[in-house]
Design a protein around this motif. Structure first.
Motif, PDB file in Angstrom:
ATOM      1  N   SER A 265      -1.567   2.748   6.072  1.00 54.86           N
ATOM      2  CA  SER A 265      -0.786   3.872   5.543  1.00 54.86           C
ATOM      3  C   SER A 265       0.672   3.816   5.979  1.00 54.86           C
ATOM      4  O   SER A 265       1.002   3.369   7.083  1.00 54.86           O
ATOM      5  CB  SER A 265      -1.397   5.196   5.993  1.00 54.86           C
ATOM      6  N   GLU A 266       1.537   4.311   5.087  1.00 55.59           N
ATOM      7  CA  GLU A 266       2.969   4.405   5.349  1.00 55.59           C
ATOM      8  C   GLU A 266       3.445   5.793   4.948  1.00 55.59           C
ATOM      9  O   GLU A 266       2.730   6.524   4.257  1.00 55.59           O
ATOM     10  CB  GLU A 266       3.724   3.328   4.559  1.00 55.59           C
ATOM     11  N   PRO A 267       4.660   6.180   5.357  1.00 55.16           N
ATOM     12  CA  PRO A 267       5.152   7.505   4.983  1.00 55.16           C
ATOM     13  C   PRO A 267       5.132   7.765   3.475  1.00 55.16           C
ATOM     14  O   PRO A 267       4.880   8.880   3.034  1.00 55.16           O
ATOM     15  CB  PRO A 267       6.591   7.504   5.516  1.00 55.16           C
ATOM     16  N   GLY A 268       5.362   6.741   2.663  1.00 52.15           N
ATOM     17  CA  GLY A 268       5.340   6.920   1.220  1.00 52.15           C
ATOM     18  C   GLY A 268       4.159   6.269   0.546  1.00 52.15           C
ATOM     19  O   GLY A 268       4.130   6.137  -0.685  1.00 52.15           O
ATOM     20  N   ALA A 269       3.191   5.835   1.332  1.00 54.16           N
ATOM     21  CA  ALA A 269       2.015   5.146   0.781  1.00 54.16           C
ATOM     22  C   ALA A 269       0.817   5.449   1.655  1.00 54.16           C
ATOM     23  O   ALA A 269       0.427   4.641   2.488  1.00 54.16           O
ATOM     24  CB  ALA A 269       2.263   3.640   0.701  1.00 54.16           C
ATOM     25  N   GLY A 270       0.256   6.641   1.460  1.00 55.74           N
ATOM     26  CA  GLY A 270      -0.922   7.027   2.227  1.00 55.74           C
ATOM     27  C   GLY A 270      -2.174   6.555   1.532  1.00 55.74           C
ATOM     28  O   GLY A 270      -2.671   5.453   1.775  1.00 55.74           O
ATOM     29  N   SER A 271      -2.663   7.361   0.607  1.00 51.91           N
ATOM     30  CA  SER A 271      -3.843   6.952  -0.161  1.00 51.91           C
ATOM     31  C   SER A 271      -3.496   5.879  -1.194  1.00 51.91           C
ATOM     32  O   SER A 271      -4.379   5.190  -1.686  1.00 51.91           O
ATOM     33  CB  SER A 271      -4.455   8.170  -0.862  1.00 51.91           C
ATOM     34  N   ASP A 272      -2.211   5.751  -1.528  1.00 46.02           N
ATOM     35  CA  ASP A 272      -1.778   4.757  -2.513  1.00 46.02           C
ATOM     36  C   ASP A 272      -1.293   3.517  -1.795  1.00 46.02           C
ATOM     37  O   ASP A 272      -0.087   3.324  -1.582  1.00 46.02           O
ATOM     38  CB  ASP A 272      -0.669   5.344  -3.389  1.00 46.02           C
ATOM     39  N   LEU A 273      -2.237   2.665  -1.396  1.00 47.06           N
ATOM     40  CA  LEU A 273      -1.877   1.452  -0.664  1.00 47.06           C
ATOM     41  C   LEU A 273      -0.912   0.584  -1.450  1.00 47.06           C
ATOM     42  O   LEU A 273      -0.034  -0.076  -0.887  1.00 47.06           O
ATOM     43  CB  LEU A 273      -3.145   0.656  -0.326  1.00 47.06           C
ATOM     44  N   ALA A 274      -1.052   0.564  -2.788  1.00 44.15           N
ATOM     45  CA  ALA A 274      -0.201  -0.296  -3.616  1.00 44.15           C
ATOM     46  C   ALA A 274       1.270   0.083  -3.514  1.00 44.15           C
ATOM     47  O   ALA A 274       2.142  -0.704  -3.882  1.00 44.15           O
ATOM     48  CB  ALA A 274      -0.656  -0.237  -5.074  1.00 44.15           C
ATOM     49  N   GLY A 275       1.574   1.284  -2.985  1.00 44.57           N
ATOM     50  CA  GLY A 275       2.956   1.705  -2.858  1.00 44.57           C
ATOM     51  C   GLY A 275       3.614   1.304  -1.547  1.00 44.57           C
ATOM     52  O   GLY A 275       4.741   1.719  -1.273  1.00 44.57           O
ATOM     53  N   LEU A 276       2.951   0.485  -0.730  1.00 52.35           N
ATOM     54  CA  LEU A 276       3.513   0.150   0.580  1.00 52.35           C
ATOM     55  C   LEU A 276       4.826  -0.637   0.461  1.00 52.35           C
ATOM     56  O   LEU A 276       5.043  -1.394  -0.496  1.00 52.35           O
ATOM     57  CB  LEU A 276       2.504  -0.613   1.431  1.00 52.35           C
ATOM     58  N   ARG A 277       5.710  -0.447   1.469  1.00 49.38           N
ATOM     59  CA  ARG A 277       7.035  -1.070   1.446  1.00 49.38           C
ATOM     60  C   ARG A 277       7.295  -1.990   2.629  1.00 49.38           C
ATOM     61  O   ARG A 277       8.305  -2.697   2.637  1.00 49.38           O
ATOM     62  CB  ARG A 277       8.109   0.022   1.418  1.00 49.38           C
ATOM     63  N   THR A 278       6.454  -1.956   3.646  1.00 54.45           N
ATOM     64  CA  THR A 278       6.641  -2.888   4.767  1.00 54.45           C
ATOM     65  C   THR A 278       6.633  -4.305   4.218  1.00 54.45           C
ATOM     66  O   THR A 278       5.699  -4.712   3.537  1.00 54.45           O
ATOM     67  CB  THR A 278       5.521  -2.714   5.810  1.00 54.45           C
ATOM     68  N   ARG A 279       7.682  -5.060   4.497  1.00 52.63           N
ATOM     69  CA  ARG A 279       7.835  -6.367   3.857  1.00 52.63           C
ATOM     70  C   ARG A 279       7.716  -7.494   4.877  1.00 52.63           C
ATOM     71  O   ARG A 279       8.008  -7.326   6.059  1.00 52.63           O
ATOM     72  CB  ARG A 279       9.186  -6.458   3.151  1.00 52.63           C
ATOM     73  N   ALA A 280       7.276  -8.634   4.379  1.00 52.03           N
ATOM     74  CA  ALA A 280       7.177  -9.843   5.202  1.00 52.03           C
ATOM     75  C   ALA A 280       7.774 -10.995   4.409  1.00 52.03           C
ATOM     76  O   ALA A 280       7.352 -11.278   3.285  1.00 52.03           O
ATOM     77  CB  ALA A 280       5.724 -10.136   5.558  1.00 52.03           C
ATOM     78  N   VAL A 281       8.751 -11.654   5.005  1.00 55.87           N
ATOM     79  CA  VAL A 281       9.442 -12.767   4.356  1.00 55.87           C
ATOM     80  C   VAL A 281       9.089 -14.057   5.077  1.00 55.87           C
ATOM     81  O   VAL A 281       9.194 -14.137   6.305  1.00 55.87           O
ATOM     82  CB  VAL A 281      10.966 -12.539   4.372  1.00 55.87           C
ATOM     83  N   ARG A 282       8.674 -15.061   4.336  1.00 54.50           N
ATOM     84  CA  ARG A 282       8.288 -16.343   4.939  1.00 54.50           C
ATOM     85  C   ARG A 282       9.532 -17.111   5.339  1.00 54.50           C
ATOM     86  O   ARG A 282      10.448 -17.323   4.542  1.00 54.50           O
ATOM     87  CB  ARG A 282       7.461 -17.160   3.941  1.00 54.50           C
ATOM     88  N   GLU A 283       9.593 -17.527   6.595  1.00 58.40           N
ATOM     89  CA  GLU A 283      10.656 -18.391   7.115  1.00 58.40           C
ATOM     90  C   GLU A 283      10.001 -19.525   7.889  1.00 58.40           C
ATOM     91  O   GLU A 283       9.613 -19.352   9.042  1.00 58.40           O
ATOM     92  CB  GLU A 283      11.614 -17.607   8.016  1.00 58.40           C
ATOM     93  N   GLY A 284       9.839 -20.667   7.245  1.00 56.02           N
ATOM     94  CA  GLY A 284       9.195 -21.801   7.879  1.00 56.02           C
ATOM     95  C   GLY A 284       7.747 -21.513   8.204  1.00 56.02           C
ATOM     96  O   GLY A 284       6.955 -21.162   7.320  1.00 56.02           O
ATOM     97  N   ASP A 285       7.395 -21.617   9.479  1.00 55.12           N
ATOM     98  CA  ASP A 285       6.015 -21.385   9.909  1.00 55.12           C
ATOM     99  C   ASP A 285       5.776 -19.954  10.363  1.00 55.12           C
ATOM    100  O   ASP A 285       4.792 -19.671  11.057  1.00 55.12           O
ATOM    101  CB  ASP A 285       5.662 -22.344  11.063  1.00 55.12           C
ATOM    102  N   GLU A 286       6.671 -19.042   9.981  1.00 58.71           N
ATOM    103  CA  GLU A 286       6.539 -17.651  10.398  1.00 58.71           C
ATOM    104  C   GLU A 286       6.796 -16.700   9.226  1.00 58.71           C
ATOM    105  O   GLU A 286       7.431 -17.066   8.231  1.00 58.71           O
ATOM    106  CB  GLU A 286       7.542 -17.328  11.516  1.00 58.71           C
ATOM    107  N   PHE A 287       6.287 -15.491   9.381  1.00 62.17           N
ATOM    108  CA  PHE A 287       6.669 -14.374   8.523  1.00 62.17           C
ATOM    109  C   PHE A 287       7.531 -13.441   9.362  1.00 62.17           C
ATOM    110  O   PHE A 287       7.233 -13.200  10.544  1.00 62.17           O
ATOM    111  CB  PHE A 287       5.446 -13.601   8.034  1.00 62.17           C
ATOM    112  N   VAL A 288       8.590 -12.910   8.772  1.00 63.51           N
ATOM    113  CA  VAL A 288       9.424 -11.915   9.442  1.00 63.51           C
ATOM    114  C   VAL A 288       9.134 -10.558   8.814  1.00 63.51           C
ATOM    115  O   VAL A 288       9.301 -10.372   7.606  1.00 63.51           O
ATOM    116  CB  VAL A 288      10.917 -12.254   9.324  1.00 63.51           C
TER     117      VAL A 288
END
Length: 391
Positions: free
Chosen positions: A131-154
């Motif tokens: 859950s997020e502040p703008g995505a509680g029951s609506d998981l598809a609305g999540l905004r936490t992002r992960a960007v791939r950089e080499g062998d890691e996600f940021v």
């Protein structure tokens, strides 16, 4: 129709009862309580480890993961016997029932050994970052992002209502990895150690229990996560989410029925109105158990019936809410008194058994929200049972 269990199931039950009788921790050691849903006292860690090693933790699992390849009906009687004694498998329920289960379903063999087994053995604890502040029951609305950089996600973003995060060792975290894809297709899942630089956890109280710090806000600021911590496929997080919630749904109705029965046991009707409400709740409890048993039998025959689970979720969660409200009214002003918890329960009892009536009522609203709101369940029932159009 068969209303009894086969002999192999009763033999399974008898073996489990013998294990409990021989090994259940005594009152002298079981007095230390959890501070959150990811805080496990040492005695409870030892108890969970013993259950794992004996194959009684999650009996459906293979032996290497704390089980004995039990059938669905055997799982049912296992939960039934735990419920009779009001004891937990684990004081880290989301770690056991959702996160470890998801790792076993979607993780690599290395991830199962590295993360799932330690969670199952209570060597580490886990929390669920959905859950997020703008995505509680609506998981598809999540905004936490992960960007791939080499062998890691940021990872950058925020989660909220993350139960036990401040005490957890790892977070099963749902992140957006493709912002250009349709909302439900651009989600991935990362297992993030909570001691990673850039992770901040802030516990906060709930309105029904101001002294209870379980909920958390969790912030991710440039958190670097090894790519090997990706659970499942990149952008395949929607499948993991459905599987994660599915792990807690099949026998969820039994938990509702047990809680409803305990509420009824403490209900003290006084007026004619109270007696009418009490009678209705008894019928709700019987209906829940009968419908649940029918759904259990279908599942045991490998007949998938997702709409039935939605019906049971609505019926069970709303019956508990109604029972809590009626009981609160029946005891009057006394129900507003906060229970004295200076002497905590001495058994591994479910937390609502030690709560006051007002707190039980306030907590009952969580059942109609967590695991899919009543509104969402009714939409599923409308479309898949009644055949109503999506519009």
């Amino acid at each position: 129709m068969q209303l009894t269990f086969d002999s192999d199931v009763e033999e399974f039950r008898a073996e489990f009862i013998a294990f409990l009788d021989a090994n259940l921790p005594g009152e002298d050691v079981a007095v230390e309580r959890s501070a959150s849903s990811a805080d496990v006292p040492e005695w409870a860690r030892q108890w969970q480890r013993l259950m794992f090693d004996s194959g009684w933790l999650l009996p459906a699992n293979p032996p290497e993961f704390g089980g004995r390849n039990a059938t669905l009906i055997q799982q049912y009687v296992h939960l039934e016997e735990l419920s009779k004694r009001r004891i937990y498998h684990s004081f880290n329920p989301q770690g056991l029932g959702i996160i470890a289960a998801s790792l076993l379903s979607f993780g690599t063999e290395e991830q199962k050994r590295r993360w799932a087994v330690p969670i199952l053995r209570a060597e580490i604890t886990a929390a669920l970052g959905m859950s997020e502040p703008g995505a509680g029951s609506d998981l598809a609305g999540l905004r936490t992002r992960a960007v791939r950089e080499g062998d890691e996600f940021v990872v950058d973003g925020q989660k909220v209502w993350t139960s036990g995060a401040h005490d957890a060792d790892v977070l099963l975290t749902f992140v957006r990895t493709d912002p250009t894809a349709p909302k439900h297709k651009g989600i991935s899942v990362l297992l993030i150690p909570t001691d990673s630089p850039g992770v901040t956890r802030r516990p906060f109280p709930s309105v029904c229990s101001p002294d209870d710090l379980d909920f958390n806000e969790v912030y991710f600021e440039g958190v670097r996560v090894p790519a090997e911590n990706l659970i499942g496929e990149v952008n395949g997080g929607w499948s993991v989410a459905n599987g994660s919630l599915g792990h807690e749904r099949t026998l969820l109705w039994l938990s509702f029925a047990d809680r409803l029965e305990d509420l009824l046991g403490d209900f003290r009707p006084h007026s004619a109105q109270d007696h009418d409400a009490f009678a209705k709740l008894i019928m709700d409890n019987q209906a829940l158990r009968l419908l649940g048993s029918a759904a259990l039998a279908r599942e045991a025959r490998n007949e998938q019936d997702v709409p039935a689970l939605s019906i049971l979720k609505v019926l069970g969660s709303e019956a508990i809410q109604t029972a809590s409200e009626q009981a609160l009214y029946s005891v009057g002003l006394e129900g507003l008194a906060h229970p004295t918890l200076s002497s905590p329960p001495s058994r591994m009892s479910l937390d609502h058994f030690s709560s006051g009536w007002f707190e039980r009522y306030m907590r009952s609203f969580a059942g109609t929200i967590a695991g899919g709101t009543s509104e969402i369940q009714r939409t599923i029932i409308a479309e898949r049972v009644l055949g109503l159009p999506r519009a």
